[in-house]
Structures are given as structure tokens and as C-alpha cells.
Write an enzyme that holds these catalytic residues in place. Structure first.
Site, short mmCIF file in Angstrom:
data_model
loop_
_atom_site.label_atom_id
_atom_site.label_comp_id
_atom_site.label_asym_id
_atom_site.label_seq_id
_atom_site.Cartn_x
_atom_site.Cartn_y
_atom_site.Cartn_z
N ASP A 215 0.81 -1.21 0.00
CA ASP A 215 0.00 0.00 0.00
C ASP A 215 0.85 1.26 0.00
OD1 ASP A 215 -2.56 -0.61 -0.42
OD2 ASP A 215 -3.29 -0.12 1.58
N ASP B 148 -11.59 -6.37 10.55
CA ASP B 148 -11.53 -7.83 10.64
C ASP B 148 -12.63 -8.38 11.55
OD1 ASP B 148 -9.92 -6.20 12.13
OD2 ASP B 148 -8.10 -7.27 11.64
#
Ligand SMILES: *[C@@H]1O[C@H](CO)[C@@H](O)[C@H](O)[C@H]1NC(C)=O
Ligand SMILES: *[C@@H]1O[C@H](CO)[C@@H](O)[C@H](O)[C@H]1NC(C)=O
Ligand SMILES: CC(=O)N[C@H]1CO[C@H](CO)[C@@H](O)[C@@H]1O
Length: 725
Positions: free
Chosen positions: A139, A439
Site C-alpha cells: 500500500d 476484521d
């Protein structure tokens, strides 16, 4: 087949449950007595201390409530054991393919050398290499990471055969060479190769760019020819090891796992959804290239410490009894740079070994974002029904005929900013967006679609990462978790609402045990501040030492701590480790949870938030030395430290005042009345010893900055003056 029902895994209940239940019952009785005392002895209207008393009662009620949830979570923990031999016997030829996602975000915070060590340890899994594909999501869009990965794609041709021939463990080269002793010439040859490579990578990382000469070696670098920055660049997809390429072989001519570098497109005007966005891009890109039915995702600092972990996970997915309802297998987060007494309590030992096993017995441990094997179809939104069996034999992915270039270009579209616009990605498909701990809600929603999950916690740790090595890093990390979790609790994903009628009530409540972490801050703060305030003001909040009402307090207090010490010790911790754990529990409550709580509330009202930044976990040399000696690291100014120091000093002042009082005025009945508060104060002082040390005695760089010391001394004295007048 006659042996069809030989199970691939076994589930065991924890031992000593009867004892635990008796203990819980006796504690519950003690707590009831305390409540009776609080309710019947409230100071009358108009008397001093009435409101402080009621406040203390509320704090105790909160602790009681939270304790009850904790006991529910821990009621019946289970553990699993796998039989990998059975797996090989029955399924060796139909093992499904695995796509491994390694996420990195910044070449400074996460050095490329560390990333490729993780990647190499994953490539070296004891698993058919043609069934493995590694995808690295960068990223940061950094050519440094790309450079390191390219180096790794060459080094692995030597490393993988070496690992397999000598069956070495662990298979992260840096972790292996840190402890291994030489075997033979080949060993030295490989070690040299590794060291040369790490020098090249370190040099390049230090330089901050890839040299012109090196750039000519691979056409992949052309992607960085256009003007680009971390937050504004095109998608870069480079297949570094193409499994369809007949030349992609190791030095022994065996095939290699696929290796793909992915940097999704980033543009300032698009929101990128952090790691969840990166994961979703990987899911799409990998579906185009290998489309394996199982996905493992790890953080870039978590190398594999056990080359058989994939097989462990497969024992669950391929077991016939499990009705194919297992969506993911989560391994705990473990760390390899913890010190012996775990100064910052990062090991999460009790959570990993007891709590999560409890959630597991209710059908669903949490998905914690790293070290987790998923079924691709469930991650993409599939709903459980009885025929969700994967036909493992027919999993061979479709034949791809495009050339590598064409394939890479097609993948770029999948990794572009606009691809997800007006789709279900981030909602029903892939990881969910809109929350810092995506998550947890992703795992929860998978469970709400009818699946269950498994927590596997083998003795030999499967994944080892880096724990924060300073106090501030630890507190900030906890704050981020706590904030995200509390945000979930207040959102539409609150398990009590979102999971209603979809998952068992027990599981809904158990989830709240984590989501309510930050709320603990108020009761903790109250308990640290108000009894010592009242000690200064001579207001008694607890029964006299000579009263029978003192007994339940003593029992509950002693019971809780003796139990937790016993548990900690039994799980393999040390007594000092336990003491450190108690300290960190307090510090987290007074800072991480407090800031986390406030930030969530402020954010929901539209204000900006405190914005603590995450820093690299790789620290300076002298800081690291202190860490290894278990000396607490302050060395920075932070409002968190101001709070901790002020509270610690307030307790010293009120304790001194209390002692003075007993000794000088020999006020024995006063002592009996305020004895509990003095003990409480004394304990808080004991646990804060490293803090006083850092404020007043140490002189190194890791001691408390003097500005913090001055400021908190002033605050503490002001506070105490207020209490006395
Ligand atoms: C790395 O840099 C040092 C000097 O900074 C140099 O001596 C060394 O040769 C370089 N190593 C490689 C492998 O480029
Ligand atoms: C990591 O693996 C090695 C074997 O390679 C083992 O000796 C060690 O105990 C493992 N580490 C942990 C923390 O389990
Ligand atoms: C990267 C890092 O901080 N590694 C350290 C982890 O902790 C051990 C000691 O326990 C150190 O030796 C490492 O340098």
C-alpha cells in the site's frame, strides 16, 4: 472407503472446569455481599461523601457486569488437535491450492527486508509449491519493496530447496540464521547469499531509491517512471514468479510458488479503506491469476514459524464431520521479540489461551486480521447451506492462456480505484469497510451467514510477529484497537443487534467482552482517583477493618488476584510477568481506553480526534537495549504519560498523608476506617514503581521528559490541596 470417518482433528475441553465453576460461584457470592453492603450503608442525604459513595458503587457494578461477561466467555474453553498424518494419507493428492496475502503499507515503518523474510517463510511451506501463490500488497506503492521482492524471487531458488533438503525450521532466513549453527558448505553458501542480499536491500533502503543500474535489470521498474507518490499512483501488478513459466524453477528443477507484487491504484480523491481495501483488491487480483479456494492472510511482520501450518488448517477444512461449515481457521497472534517477563504485557497470553478458546466453544472465535485461513467463497459473501462442500478434486484453476503482460494489465483494472464503485465490495463481499478493526466485523458477518470458525493454538507457534517495544507504542496500539471495537459496539454491527437470531446469544455477549474494553476506563479511573481523594479528605468509603463487611471485599479482591496469578503461572508466565500484566491492565485502562472512548464519542459528534500516530516497531539501539533489560521506556511527551504520572503522584501524596496521620496523631480508629483505602493506595504505589523511577531517578534517554514530570507534579499538588481544604 472404510476409513472414511477417521477424524482429522480432535476437540478437547479444558481441564478443571468444576473447580472453576465453584470459584465463580463463591466470587459471585462475595460480590453480592459487597452490593448489599453498598446499598445498605450509603451515607444519608446531605452527608459528605454520599455522591462519591454512589459513584464507587456504580464503578463496582460496572466491574461486576464486566466480570460476569468474562466468566461467560471463559465458561468452557476448548482446544483442538490436528492429525496431519491422516490428512496426508487420505488427501495428499487433492490438497487444495492456497493464496497467501502479505500486506505491507510503508517501507519505513515496515522495512522491506522484514517483508521478504515473511514472504520467504511463506514460500517455503511444506506444501506442494505448485499449489501456493504469494501476493504481496504494497500500500506504500514503493519501489523499495518491489526491489526487495525481486531479490527474494531470485534468492528463493536457493532457499527453498535448502529448507526442504535439511528440513530446517523456522523458514524465515533471518530468524533461522539468527540462531542456527553451521551444517556444511552449502549452509555457508546460502548464508552468504542471504547476507549479500540483505546488504543490497539495506543499502537500497537507506538510499531511499533504486539505483539507475539496477533499474535497467527489470522492466518492472518502469512503473515508477511516471510521477507518483504514496497516495497518488497507478496500479502496479508484477508477476515476479509466473507458475506457467517453464523456467520458473528452483536450483533443483522443482516448481516454485507463484509470487505477485500488487500495489493497488491510489488517488487522492478516492477513499482507500486502509487494509480492508488492500485485501479486497488482492482477493480480486488473485481470483484472476490463481483463484485458489483457500486464502491465508498475514501481516508483513508475521513470519511462519512452522512449515506445516497450512496442513494444520487443512485438517479442519477437509474433515468430513465438520459438514463443511468452517469458514475460517484463526491462529493466535504471537511474538518473537518478547522479553522474559513481558514488560508491556503484549503476549495476550490469557486471551489467546483461555478466552478465545471459550469463544470457540460457542462456535466462533474472532477473526483478528492476521494468521487466518479463509475459504475464498465465504470471504466473498457466500451463505452457508448444507451443500457448500468444496469439491477439492475439481479445484484446479482454469487454464489461463493470456501472456503475462496481458494478464497483468487485466489485473490492473481489478485493482483500480473506481472498480468497487457501486458494487457490493466492502459491504456484502470481501472485508467490510468503515471501521478501523474491519476484521472483527468481517468475521462476525461471516458467522451471521451461518458459518462457524475455529481457533487453533498449537504449542509450537505458527506465526511470529513483532510486538511494540515501548510503552507509548503499546498504549497507542491498544487505543486503536479499543477505539475500533467500541465503534463497532455503537454501530449497526453491534453483535447484539446484528447477530440477533443469527448467532447464539452466548456468542453475541462474548463478543461484547472485547467491544466494551474502553468503557472500563471510567470505573478504573474512579477506583484509582476517588479512594485516594477520600483518604485525603478523611471520608471513608469501605467498611472498617474490624467489621464483618470487610470480609467479602477481602475475599473478592484476593480471590480475583490469586486466581489470575495462578492462571498466569499455569499458562507458562512468570510472577513478575503477572505483575507487569497487572500494571499494563491499569495503564491501558487509564490511557488507551480513556482516549479510545473519548475519540469514539467525539468522532460521532463530528469533532476531530486526538490522532496519535503509529510509529515503527523497530527502535533505536539504546531503546532496544533498555527493552531487553526490561526497563520501562517513556522518553516522549504524551498526554497519556501526563495522566499516568499525575495519578501516580496523587496516590503517593495521599498515602503519605494517611501514614502521617496514623503515626503522628496515632489515630488507630481512623486507620481502621480508612485502612482499605490505604491498602489500595499502597498497591497503586507499588505497581507504579517503574514510573516514579522514570520520573525522578533515571537519567537515560528513556526516562520521563522533565516537562511531563513538572506538569504532573503541579497537577497532583493542586488536586491534593483541593481535597484537603
Ligand atoms: C553497501 O554500502 C556500503 C557503503 O555504504 C558499501 O561498502 C557496500 O559495498 C554496499 N553493499 C552492497 C552489496 O552494495
Ligand atoms: C518456533 O519454532 C521453533 C522450531 O523451529 C521452536 O523451537 C520454537 O519453540 C518456536 N517458537 C515458539 C515461540 O513457539
Ligand atoms: C526488531 C526488533 O525490535 N527486534 C528485537 C526483538 O526483541 C529481541 C530481544 O527480545 C531483540 O534482540 C530484537 O532485536
Amino acid at each position: 472407503m472404510g476409513d472414511e470417518h477417521i477424524p482429522l482433528f480432535e476437540t478437547k475441553q479444558a481441564k478443571g472446569r468444576t473447580l472453576f465453576k465453584l470459584y465463580t460461584a463463591s466470587m459471585a457470592m462475595g460480590i453480592c455481599l459487597i452490593c448489599v453492603y453498598r446499598a445498605t450503608h450509603t451515607p444519608e442525604k446531605g452527608k459528605t461523601g454520599r455522591y462519591l459513595w454512589i459513584g464507587l458503587f456504580m464503578a463496582e457494578l460496572w466491574f461486576t457486569f464486566y466480570w460476569l461477561i468474562t466468566q461467560l466467555v471463559r465458561w468452557n474453553p476448548v482446544t483442538h488437535q490436528t492429525s496431519k498424518d491422516q490428512l496426508s494419507l487420505k488427501y495428499e493428492n487433492m490438497l487444495p491450492g492456497v493464496d497467501i496475502f502479505v500486506c505491507t503499507a510503508d517501507p519505513v515503518i515496515e522495512p522491506p527486508l522484514m517483508v521478504i523474510n515473511t514472504v520467504l517463510s511463506m514460500m517455503a511451506y511444506d506444501y506442494p509449491p505448485e499449489k501456493l501463490n504469494i501476493y504481496v500488497s504494497d500500500d506504500g506503492g514503493s519501489e523499495l519493496t518491489f526491489f526487495a521482492l525481486l531479490e527474494a524471487s531470485r534468492f528463493c531458488k536457493y532457499w527453498l530447496p535448502f529448507c526442504k533438503r535439511y528440513k530446517i525450521e523456522p523458514r524465515s532466513p533471518s530468524a533461522y540464521f539468527a540462531h542456527a549453527s553451521p551444517i556444511n558448505n552449502e549452509w555457508s553458501f546460502i548464508k552468504n547469499k542471504y547476507e549479500e542480499m540483505s546488504k543490497r536491500i539495506d543499502n537500497t533502503t537507506r538510499l531511499g531509491k533504486v539505483t539507475e543500474e539496477t533499474r535497467k535489470e527489470d522492466k518492472g521498474y518502469q512503473e515508477w517512471d511516471v510521477d507518483s507518490s504514496k497516495n497518488d499512483h497507478q496500479a502496479v501488478i508484477q508477476i515476479l514468479i509466473d507458475q506457467r513459466d517453464p523456467e520458473a524453477r528452483d536450483t533443483e528443477g522443482k516448481s516454485l510458488p507463484g509470487l505477485v507484487y500488487v500495489a493497488r491504484e491510489k488517488r487522492r480523491e478516492w477513499h482507500h479503506n486502509f487494509k480492508a481495501g488492500a485485501m479486497n483488491a488482492l482477493i480480486r487480483v488473485s481470483s484472476k491469476i490463481s483463484n485458489n479456494p483457500i486464502i491465508l492472510n498475514v501481516d508483513c511482520d508475521m513470519y511462519s514459524n512452522n512449515s506445516e501450518s497450512i496442513r494444520d488448517a487443512m485438517c479442519f477444512f477437509m474433515d468430513e464431520r465438520s459438514q463443511n461449515n468452517i469458514a475460517f481457521v484463526q491462529f493466535p497472534q504471537n511474538f518473537d521479540n518478547l522479553t522474559r517477563n513481558d514488560l508491556y504485557s503484549n503476549s495476550l497470553m490469557v486471551i489467546n489461551n483461555v478466552d478465545i478458546g471459550g469463544l470457540d466453544s460457542y462456535g466462533g472465535c474472532l477473526y483478528i486480521g492476521s494468521g487466518c485461513f479463509h475459504r475464498r467463497d465465504t470471504l466473498c459473501g457466500r451463505i452457508y447451506s448444507l451443500d457448500t462442500k468444496i469439491n477439492w478434486e475439481k479445484q484446479n484453476h482454469k487454464e489461463i492462456i493470456e501472456s503475462t503482460d496481458v494478464l497483468e494489465n487485466e489485473c490492473k483494472i481489478l485493482a483500480s480505484c473506481s472498480y468497487e464503485h457501486n458494487t457490493q465490495w466492502g459491504k456484502e463481499m470481501g472485508l467490510k469497510y468503515g471501521c478501523p478493526v474491519e476484521d472483527i466485523i468481517t468475521g462476525l458477518s461471516i458467522k451471521c451467514r451461518g458459518w462457524r470458525s475455529v481457533h487453533l493454538n498449537p504449542k509450537r507457534r505458527a506465526f511470529l510477529g513483532l510486538a511494540p517495544t515501548t510503552l507509548l507504542q503499546t498504549l497507542i496500539q491498544t487505543k486503536r484497537w479499543a477505539e475500533g471495537e467500541f465503534q463497532i459496539f455503537l454501530s449497526k454491527y453491534c453483535p447484539l443487534v446484528f447477530g440477533h437470531n443469527k448467532i447464539p446469544l452466548k456468542l453475541q455477549i462474548s463478543y461484547c467482552c472485547y467491544l466494551l474494553w474502553p468503557v472500563n476506563c471510567w470505573a478504573t479511573l474512579y477506583y484509582v482517583l476517588v479512594p485516594s481523594y477520600c483518604l485525603l479528605a478523611r471520608i471513608s468509603l469501605f467498611p472498617k477493618l474490624s467489621s464483618y463487611w470487610f470480609l467479602p471485599f477481602a475475599y473478592v479482591f484476593a480471590g480475583k488476584y490469586v486466581y489470575s496469578l495462578g492462571e498466569f503461572y499455569w499458562l507458562g508466565g512468570t510472577v513478575r510477568g503477572w505483575w507487569n500484566d497487572q500494571r499494563m491492565w491499569l495503564y491501558r485502562g487509564l490511557t488507551s481506553y480513556l482516549f479510545g472512548f473519548c475519540d469514539v464519542i467525539f468522532k460521532s459528534m463530528g469533532f476531530t480526534t486526538s490522532g496519535f500516530v503509529i510509529t515503527s516497531k523497530v527502535s533505536e539501539e539504546d531503546a532496544l537495549q533498555r527493552y531487553n533489560k526490561e526497563i520501562m521506556e517513556f522518553g516522549a511527551t504524551s498526554p497519556m504519560f501526563n495522566i499516568l504520572s499525575t495519578l501516580a503522584l496523587v496516590n503517593v501524596l495521599s498515602f503519605v498523608n494517611g501514614v502521617k496521620w496514623v503515626v503522628m496523631d496515632s489515630d488507630i480508629s481512623g486507620f481502621s476506617e480508612l485502612g482499605v483505602q490505604m491498602v489500595l493506595c499502597g498497591l497503586i504505589i507499588l505497581i507504579n514503581i517503574p514510573l516514579y523511577d522514570g520520573m525522578f531517578f533515571r537519567k537515560d534517554n528513556g526516562s520521563m521528559p522533565s516537562s511531563v514530570t513538572y506538569l504532573s507534579t503541579i497537577f497532583a499538588i493542586l488536586f491534593c490541596t483541593l481535597a484537603i481544604i
